[in-house]
Design a protein around this motif. Structure first.
Motif, PDB file in Angstrom:
ATOM      1  N   GLY A  34      37.112   2.944 -12.143  1.00  0.00           N
ATOM      2  CA  GLY A  34      35.988   2.819 -12.897  1.00  0.00           C
ATOM      3  C   GLY A  34      36.084   2.731 -14.313  1.00  0.00           C
ATOM      4  N   ASP A  35      37.185   3.899 -15.067  1.00  0.00           N
ATOM      5  CA  ASP A  35      37.103   3.598 -15.963  1.00  0.00           C
ATOM      6  C   ASP A  35      37.554   3.173 -16.402  1.00  0.00           C
ATOM      7  OD1 ASP A  35      38.650   7.099 -16.225  1.00  0.00           O
ATOM      8  OD2 ASP A  35      37.067   6.521 -16.146  1.00  0.00           O
ATOM      9  N   VAL A  36      37.684   2.130 -18.184  1.00  0.00           N
ATOM     10  CA  VAL A  36      38.004   0.962 -18.506  1.00  0.00           C
ATOM     11  C   VAL A  36      39.597   1.344 -19.344  1.00  0.00           C
ATOM     12  CG1 VAL A  36      37.617  -0.581 -20.240  1.00  0.00           C
ATOM     13  CG2 VAL A  36      35.907  -0.163 -18.560  1.00  0.00           C
ATOM     14  N   ILE A  61      39.904  -2.275 -16.098  1.00  0.00           N
ATOM     15  CA  ILE A  61      39.519  -1.249 -15.507  1.00  0.00           C
ATOM     16  C   ILE A  61      39.963  -0.731 -14.688  1.00  0.00           C
ATOM     17  CG2 ILE A  61      37.972  -3.139 -14.019  1.00  0.00           C
ATOM     18  CD1 ILE A  61      35.390  -1.421 -13.942  1.00  0.00           C
ATOM     19  N   SER A  77      35.812   3.268 -22.384  1.00  0.00           N
ATOM     20  CA  SER A  77      34.077   3.746 -21.385  1.00  0.00           C
ATOM     21  C   SER A  77      34.248   3.987 -19.927  1.00  0.00           C
ATOM     22  CB  SER A  77      33.560   2.597 -21.502  1.00  0.00           C
ATOM     23  OG  SER A  77      34.250   1.606 -21.297  1.00  0.00           O
ATOM     24  N   HIS A  78      33.422   4.441 -19.180  1.00  0.00           N
ATOM     25  CA  HIS A  78      33.227   4.499 -17.804  1.00  0.00           C
ATOM     26  C   HIS A  78      32.711   3.711 -17.036  1.00  0.00           C
ATOM     27  CE1 HIS A  78      33.988   6.764 -14.064  1.00  0.00           C
ATOM     28  NE2 HIS A  78      32.503   7.426 -14.045  1.00  0.00           N
ATOM     29  N   ARG A  79      32.764   3.010 -15.985  1.00  0.00           N
ATOM     30  CA  ARG A  79      31.699   2.496 -15.731  1.00  0.00           C
ATOM     31  C   ARG A  79      31.527   2.897 -13.686  1.00  0.00           C
ATOM     32  NH1 ARG A  79      33.008  -3.430 -13.388  1.00  0.00           N
ATOM     33  NH2 ARG A  79      32.744  -4.006 -15.492  1.00  0.00           N
ATOM     34  N   ASP A  80      30.383   3.516 -13.718  1.00  0.00           N
ATOM     35  CA  ASP A  80      30.153   3.820 -12.236  1.00  0.00           C
ATOM     36  C   ASP A  80      30.059   3.047 -11.072  1.00  0.00           C
ATOM     37  OD1 ASP A  80      27.125   5.901 -13.338  1.00  0.00           O
ATOM     38  OD2 ASP A  80      28.952   6.552 -13.865  1.00  0.00           O
ATOM     39  N   VAL A  81      30.911   3.970 -10.708  1.00  0.00           N
ATOM     40  CA  VAL A  81      30.963   3.110  -9.049  1.00  0.00           C
ATOM     41  C   VAL A  81      30.761   4.270  -7.972  1.00  0.00           C
ATOM     42  CG1 VAL A  81      33.008   1.275  -9.837  1.00  0.00           C
ATOM     43  CG2 VAL A  81      34.295   4.005  -9.581  1.00  0.00           C
ATOM     44  N   PHE A 139      32.676  -9.079 -14.317  1.00  0.00           N
ATOM     45  CA  PHE A 139      32.692  -8.053 -14.531  1.00  0.00           C
ATOM     46  C   PHE A 139      34.285  -6.947 -14.428  1.00  0.00           C
ATOM     47  CE2 PHE A 139      29.140  -6.810 -12.173  1.00  0.00           C
ATOM     48  CZ  PHE A 139      28.648  -8.408 -11.527  1.00  0.00           C
ATOM     49  N   TYR A 140      35.676  -8.232 -14.461  1.00  0.00           N
ATOM     50  CA  TYR A 140      36.503  -7.046 -15.366  1.00  0.00           C
ATOM     51  C   TYR A 140      37.617  -8.170 -16.426  1.00  0.00           C
ATOM     52  CZ  TYR A 140      37.983 -10.732 -11.781  1.00  0.00           C
ATOM     53  OH  TYR A 140      38.414 -12.419 -11.327  1.00  0.00           O
TER      54      TYR A 140
END
Lengths: 281, 224
Positions: free
Chosen positions: B136-138, B157, B199-203, B218-219
């Motif tokens: 989930g981290d970019v 990602i 950055s980080h995306r909540d997964v 999304f990617y």
């Protein structure tokens, strides 16, 4: 004059007229006159040269240098400083690799160094085994293997073999060990045979196919590849580079896969390369 | 683990009837763990695992006669077991331990691969700092290419992280020139010069393979 059958090798010799022939039995009952030529019966079995003055034929071939015994621990990855990723097998060393006997042509008919490996409890060895090890005052060890060399100078009983002195990083080694047993396997797995078609009306998928010609020769050749037990035998993998030697942990990293599962006994010797270090007989 | 059970046989020599350790009268109640060499007798003389026994004799002096309370001895044996088993300290055969210098702890053969992995990771950390990466981290990765002076930059990602000691790998998914790409990077490789979590995306997954069926937005990430 007749000669009675010499039972140990099942040789029966012609009997003269008038003598009763004795039935072959398994006991060494040799009655009668034995011709002198009968004495040399054995095939080349290794025996103490000093005993009867028979010439000894040693069965093992020469090693390129003294080797050691180790235990396979498992596999991991090693990343070289340049970034290349190398699959390695980690070989550990239990307490052992001590010279237990040095054989010379004068006493035994051939030159070899006998090395022991893996310390065990006294109770786990038989008295003859213990006595053999106590001759040199060494610890009780489970495995004994010989390394037949061109010259055995510089080896004494009780000497501990140091891995760092025998092997260096970048050396090529040969590794022997018992391979993983696969049980009774068919031709496809055992001998890389090809399958038959899976469809289109085929009735033969994994069978051997033909095993020979017709009326001539009218038989199946010896050595015909057929299903049977596969694996669980002594296997030698040649010319593997030593990637790293760790002196604190007493471990060696060897590139590639080695025979057996983790815990397996391995015999590591310098690689025998044609033109470089194969000793001439 | 099967290999460690195979190789749990300690490298320490185990004497059977050593004159230094006669079966002294140690009043120890029944022990919870089972070892092959234990024989529990009513008189209280117990043949313990030599490692444990030596630890007792060296740290606690002479064996006690059968007067100490049961609870005390169980507590102490509990301590002994834990300290001798987890500490893995080798106590010398001679009774006078204090005189000899402290020896290195024995390394069990089954632990060697774990120790080697830690060693290699420590060496790799000195070259570059590897941050904590989660799916989930970019992430921005700078990597050297063969025969190229400039570093290649990848931003994508993290869809999976495979923990394998020194060969821990992360899978990056991103879009280049209208083509989705998934790349695998060994995190501790010296070819990778820098990893930065942007950055980080909540997964709610450990592996984000569902992104393969999702819309490219999304990617897709803009490289600055």
């Amino acid at each position: 004059m007749g000669v009675v059958s010499i039972a140990s090798h099942g040789l029966s010799v012609a009997v003269g007229p008038g003598l009763l022939q004795r039935k072959r039995s398994n006991s060494m009952v040799g009655v009668g006159i034995i011709a002198p030529s009968m004495l040399q019966m054995g095939s080349s079995r290794s025996r103490k040269g000093g005993m009867r003055g028979i010439e000894v034929v040693a069965m093992a071939s020469f090693e390129a240098g003294i080797g050691v015994m180790g235990t396979k621990l498992g596999m991991m990855t090693y990343i070289e400083p340049e970034g290349k990723v190398v699959p390695v097998t980690v070989v550990g060393f239990r307490e052992g690799n001590i010279v237990t006997q040095v054989k010379t042509s004068a006493t035994d008919g051939y030159d070899a160094v006998q090395v022991g490996y893996r310390r065990v409890r006294d109770t786990k060895l038989t008295k003859p085994e213990l006595g053999h090890l106590q001759k040199t005052g060494s610890i009780p060890m489970r495995h004994l293997q010989e390394f037949r060399l061109q010259s055995v100078d510089g080896f004494e009983p009780g000497q501990r073999l140091a891995i760092e002195e025998i092997f260096k990083e970048g050396d090529l080694v040969d590794v022997c060990g018992n391979s993983i047993g696969k049980g009774f396997q068919g031709g496809i797995k055992r001998h890389n045979f090809a399958r038959g078609p899976m469809s289109h009306g085929s009735k033969s998928h994994r069978q051997l196919g033909s095993i020979g010609a017709g009326t001539t020769p009218g038989r199946v050749y010896k050595g015909k590849k057929m299903p049977g037990r596969m694996g669980g035998v002594k296997t030698k993998i040649r010319k593997l580079p030593v990637v790293k030697i760790d002196t604190d942990l007493r471990a060696i990293l060897i590139k590639g896969a080695l025979p057996g599962k983790p815990g397996n006994l391995l015999r590591i010797t310098p690689a025998k390369i044609v033109g470089k270090n194969i000793p001439k007989n | 683990m099967a290999s460690s059970s195979l190789l749990s046989h300690s490298l320490l020599p185990l004497p059977t009837a050593s004159p230094l350790f006669p079966k002294s009268s140690l009043a120890i109640s029944s022990l919870s763990f089972s070892l092959n060499q234990i024989s529990i007798s009513r008189t209280g003389s117990v043949a313990l695992h030599p490692l444990v026994r030596r630890c007792r004799e060296s740290s606690f002096g002479i064996a006690r006669a059968g007067e100490t309370g049961e609870e005390e001895t169980t507590a102490e044996t509990g301590e002994d077991e834990s300290s001798s088993e987890t500490g893995g300290e080798e106590i010398s055969v001679a009774v006078a331990v204090e005189e000899k210098p402290p020896k290195k702890p024995i390394v069990k053969l089954g632990d060697i691969i774990g120790i080697l992995n830690k060693k290699f990771i420590e060496e790799a950390e000195t070259i570059k700092v590897v941050p904590d990466i989660r799916p989930g981290d970019v992430v921005e990765i700078k990597k050297t290419k063969l025969n190229r002076r400039r570093l290649a930059l990848y931003k994508g990602i993290v869809i999976s992280k495979h923990s394998g000691g020194i060969h821990t790998t992360i899978r990056i998914r991103f879009m280049t020139s209208g083509t989705p790409v998934e790349l695998v990077f060994p995190v501790y490789s010296p070819k990778i010069k820098e990893i930065k979590v942007v950055s980080h995306r909540d997964v709610r997954r450990a592996k984000l393979y569902y992104l393969r069926e999702k819309l490219p937005r999304f990617y897709t990430f803009k490289k600055k």
